[in-house]
Motif scaffolding. Structure first.
Motif, PDB file in Angstrom:
ATOM      1  N   GLY A   1       0.807  -1.222   0.000  1.00 25.48           N
ATOM      2  CA  GLY A   1       0.000   0.000   0.000  1.00 25.48           C
ATOM      3  C   GLY A   1       0.834   1.264   0.000  1.00 25.48           C
ATOM      4  O   GLY A   1       0.600   2.176  -0.808  1.00 25.48           O
ATOM      5  N   PRO A   2       1.843   1.387   0.875  1.00 23.12           N
ATOM      6  CA  PRO A   2       2.681   2.592   0.828  1.00 23.12           C
ATOM      7  C   PRO A   2       3.419   2.758  -0.486  1.00 23.12           C
ATOM      8  O   PRO A   2       3.623   3.887  -0.951  1.00 23.12           O
ATOM      9  CB  PRO A   2       3.663   2.381   1.993  1.00 23.12           C
ATOM     10  CG  PRO A   2       2.940   1.481   2.935  1.00 23.12           C
ATOM     11  CD  PRO A   2       2.137   0.564   2.057  1.00 23.12           C
ATOM     12  N   LEU A   3       3.816   1.651  -1.122  1.00 20.29           N
ATOM     13  CA  LEU A   3       4.504   1.754  -2.412  1.00 20.29           C
ATOM     14  C   LEU A   3       3.570   2.281  -3.493  1.00 20.29           C
ATOM     15  O   LEU A   3       3.942   3.172  -4.279  1.00 20.29           O
ATOM     16  CB  LEU A   3       5.066   0.382  -2.812  1.00 20.29           C
ATOM     17  CG  LEU A   3       5.809   0.316  -4.150  1.00 20.29           C
ATOM     18  CD1 LEU A   3       7.022   1.250  -4.131  1.00 20.29           C
ATOM     19  CD2 LEU A   3       6.226  -1.118  -4.439  1.00 20.29           C
TER      20      LEU A   3
ATOM     21  N   LEU B   1      -1.214   5.100   5.397  1.00 22.37           N
ATOM     22  CA  LEU B   1      -0.789   3.730   5.104  1.00 22.37           C
ATOM     23  C   LEU B   1       0.609   3.458   5.646  1.00 22.37           C
ATOM     24  O   LEU B   1       0.877   2.387   6.221  1.00 22.37           O
ATOM     25  CB  LEU B   1      -0.822   3.489   3.592  1.00 22.37           C
ATOM     26  CG  LEU B   1      -2.208   3.492   2.932  1.00 22.37           C
ATOM     27  CD1 LEU B   1      -2.074   3.309   1.424  1.00 22.37           C
ATOM     28  CD2 LEU B   1      -3.092   2.397   3.518  1.00 22.37           C
ATOM     29  N   SER B   2       1.499   4.421   5.495  1.00 20.57           N
ATOM     30  CA  SER B   2       2.869   4.239   5.990  1.00 20.57           C
ATOM     31  C   SER B   2       2.896   4.180   7.509  1.00 20.57           C
ATOM     32  O   SER B   2       3.624   3.357   8.096  1.00 20.57           O
ATOM     33  CB  SER B   2       3.767   5.371   5.487  1.00 20.57           C
ATOM     34  OG  SER B   2       3.789   5.422   4.071  1.00 20.57           O
TER      35      SER B   2
ATOM     36  N   MET C   1       4.159   1.056   9.683  1.00 15.11           N
ATOM     37  CA  MET C   1       5.277   1.243  10.604  1.00 15.11           C
ATOM     38  C   MET C   1       4.897   0.832  12.024  1.00 15.11           C
ATOM     39  O   MET C   1       5.661   0.146  12.716  1.00 15.11           O
ATOM     40  CB  MET C   1       5.722   2.705  10.572  1.00 15.11           C
ATOM     41  CG  MET C   1       7.051   2.983  11.226  1.00 15.11           C
ATOM     42  SD  MET C   1       8.463   2.486  10.209  1.00 15.11           S
ATOM     43  CE  MET C   1       8.309   3.622   8.826  1.00 15.11           C
ATOM     44  N   VAL C   2       3.705   1.232  12.469  1.00 12.35           N
ATOM     45  CA  VAL C   2       3.271   0.892  13.819  1.00 12.35           C
ATOM     46  C   VAL C   2       3.061  -0.608  13.968  1.00 12.35           C
ATOM     47  O   VAL C   2       3.413  -1.212  14.993  1.00 12.35           O
ATOM     48  CB  VAL C   2       1.986   1.668  14.172  1.00 12.35           C
ATOM     49  CG1 VAL C   2       1.382   1.159  15.476  1.00 12.35           C
ATOM     50  CG2 VAL C   2       2.277   3.157  14.284  1.00 12.35           C
ATOM     51  N   SER C   3       2.497  -1.237  12.949  1.00 11.17           N
ATOM     52  CA  SER C   3       2.285  -2.690  13.028  1.00 11.17           C
ATOM     53  C   SER C   3       3.598  -3.446  13.096  1.00 11.17           C
ATOM     54  O   SER C   3       3.720  -4.441  13.820  1.00 11.17           O
ATOM     55  CB  SER C   3       1.460  -3.162  11.828  1.00 11.17           C
ATOM     56  OG  SER C   3       2.181  -2.965  10.617  1.00 11.17           O
TER      57      SER C   3
END
Length: 387
Positions: free
Chosen positions: A89-91, A119-120, A124-126
Motif C-alpha cells: 500500500g505505501p509503495l 498507510l505508511s 510502521m506501527v504494526s
C-alpha cells in the motif's frame, strides 16, 4: 532485532531529509529524484515499510523454510495475499504521489499525501508493535505491567529517541555540508535522466560509491550510539528517582556520608523491632553488629575481602584471623537479641561508620586511597547499593 533496524532507519531517513532541504529547480524543468517539495521528499520514508517487509520475509523464509507458513491449506495463501497487499500500500500510494507531483495536480496531491501518510504510519506501527500475533508466536505469557508504568516506559523511549534524532541532525548536517563542498554527484538532487548516465561515466560512478560509503558509515554510527543515549537517560532517570525518594533533599544527598549512615538506616528500616530495645543515646540496633559481622564473613568466604580488611570493618576483631568455612556460616549468628543484652555490651565502631566531613570524603574519593575501602569491585558495589 528487525524492529531496531526499522526504527533507526526511519529516524535516520527523517533526519537526513530534514537537513538536506529542498533542491534548487532544474533548468530543463525535470524533477529531482528525491522530490522537489518538502512533503514529497518526506514521503520517501514510507518506502521503508515495503522494503522492510520484503527483507524480513526473505529472512524468515531463509531461516524457517516451509515452517514460516502460519496456516495450512488455502488459508496460508489468503493470509500471504492480504499481508502483501497491506505492505504494498505505501509503495502504490508513493507512486501516485510522485505522479501527481510531476503533473502539478496540487488538490489531488494533498489527498494522495494524506493517504500515503496513513498507510505508511499503519505499516510502521504494526511492524514496531505487533509484527506477528497468534499463539504460535507467544512462547511465554507477557509480563503484566500497569498502565502508568507502560506510559512512563514509552515516554522514556520517545524522549531518548527524540534527543538522539535532535542531536544527530547536527551530525547529519555536517556530513551533508561536507559532501556539498566536495562537489560530487548527489543522487537525491539529480534527475532520472542524470542517474541513467551513471553506468556510462567513471567519475559519476566513483562519486556515487563515495556518497554511499559516507552515508552508510554515518548510518551505522547513528545506529551504534543508541546505547550511549540510553545510558545517559538511565543515569538521569536514576538521579531523579533517587532525589524523589529522598524528598528532593539535594544538599544532604550531595554532602552526607551514606556509608557511615548504613548503621542507622539499616537499624531503622530493616530491624525496627530490634531498634526499640536500644539505649536512647545510641543509633544502632542491638542486632546490627552481629549481622554486619556475618555479612563480612560471607564476603571473606567469597574472597571479596582479606583478613586484614575483615578485622578493620568488623565490630568483633577477635575472630578476624580464623578460617571461615561454610559450616560456620550455616550456624545461627544472632543470639541474645530479644532481651537487648547485645545493646548493653560495648563494641568497637569500625572506621567505616565514623561520620566524615565533605572535605575528607572528597579527599578519599579523588586524591587519597582509603585503606578502609575494599579493592574488590563487587564488594564496593554491594556496599554502595546497601547505602
Amino acid at each position: 532485532t528487525h524492529r531496531v533496524w526499522l526504527l533507526h532507519a526511519a529516524l535516520f531517513a527523517t533526519g537526513l531529509i530534514s537537513v538536506t532541504g529542498d533542491p534548487p529547480p532544474m533548468a530543463d524543468g525535470q524533477v529531482a529524484l528525491g522530490g522537489q517539495e518538502t512533503a514529497v521528499r518526506f514521503a520517501v520514508v514510507g518506502l521503508l515499510v515495503p522494503l522492510h517487509a520484503a527483507i524480513w520475509g526473505v529472512a524468515r523464509w531463509h531461516v524457517k523454510g516451509p515452517a514460516v507458513k502460519p496456516y495450512t491449506g488455502t488459508g496460508w495463501i489468503f493470509g500471504a495475499f492480504f499481508s502483501t497487499v497491506c505492505w504494498l500500500g505505501p509503495l502504490a500510494s508513493f507512486v501516485a504521489v510522485r505522479y501527481l507531483a510531476s503533473e502539478g495536480d496540487d488538490s489531488n496531491l494533498t489527498i494522495a499525501l494524506y493517504v500515503h501518510a496513513v498507510l505508511s504510519a499503519c505499516g510502521m506501527v504494526s511492524f514496531l508493535l505487533i509484527p506477528k500475533f497468534g499463539e504460535r508466536y507467544r512462547l511465554w505469557p507477557h509480563t503484566p505491567a500497569p498502565l502508568p508504568r507502560r506510559f512512563v516506559r514509552y515516554v522514556f523511549w520517545f524522549s531518548v529517541m527524540g534527543l538522539k534524532l535532535l542531536l544527530g541532525s547536527f551530525i547529519l548536517q555536517a556530513v551533508f555540508d561536507a559532501l556539498v563542498e566536495l562537489d560530487i554527484f548527489l543522487p537525491g538532487r539529480q534527475s532520472l535522466s542524470d542517474m541513467m548516465e551513471v553506468p556510462r561515466s567513471m567519475s559519476l560512478g566513483a562519486d556515487l560509491l563515495l556518497w554511499m560509503l559516507v552515508w552508510f558509515t554515518t548510518y551505522f554510527l547513528f545506529l551504534s550510539d543508541t546505547q550511549l543515549w540510553f545510558t545517559i537517560a538511565c543515569a538521569l532517570v536514576g538521579a531523579m528517582t533517587t532525589l524523589a525518594q529522598r524528598s528532593c533533599h539535594v544538599f544532604s544527598f550531595a554532602f552526607e556520608d551514606p556509608i557511615a549512615l548504613i548503621l542507622t538506616r539499616f537499624s531503622e528500616k530493616v530491624l525496627p523491632e530490634r531498634f526499640r530495645h536500644q539505649h536512647v543515646d545510641s543509633k544502632m540496633a542491638p542486632a546490627f553488629p552481629a549481622m554486619w559481622d556475618r555479612i563480612l564473613e560471607y564476603m571473606r568466604y567469597e574472597d571479596k575481602i582479606d583478613n586484614q580488611l575483615l578485622g578493620d570493618l568488623s565490630f568483633n576483631t577477635s575472630d578476624s584471623g580464623r578460617c571461615i568455612d561454610w559450616p560456620s556460616l550455616a550456624k545461627p549468628g544472632l543470639r541474645r537479641i530479644a532481651d537487648g543484652s547485645l545493646g548493653q555490651r560495648k563494641v568497637r565502631l569500625p572506621d567505616m561508620f565514623r561520620k566524615k566531613s565533605p572535605a575528607e570524603m572528597a579527599a578519599r574519593t579523588l586524591c587519597l586511597s582509603d585503606p578502609q575501602w575494599p579493592k574488590n569491585h563487587d564488594a564496593q558495589w554491594r556496599l554502595i547499593a546497601l547505602a
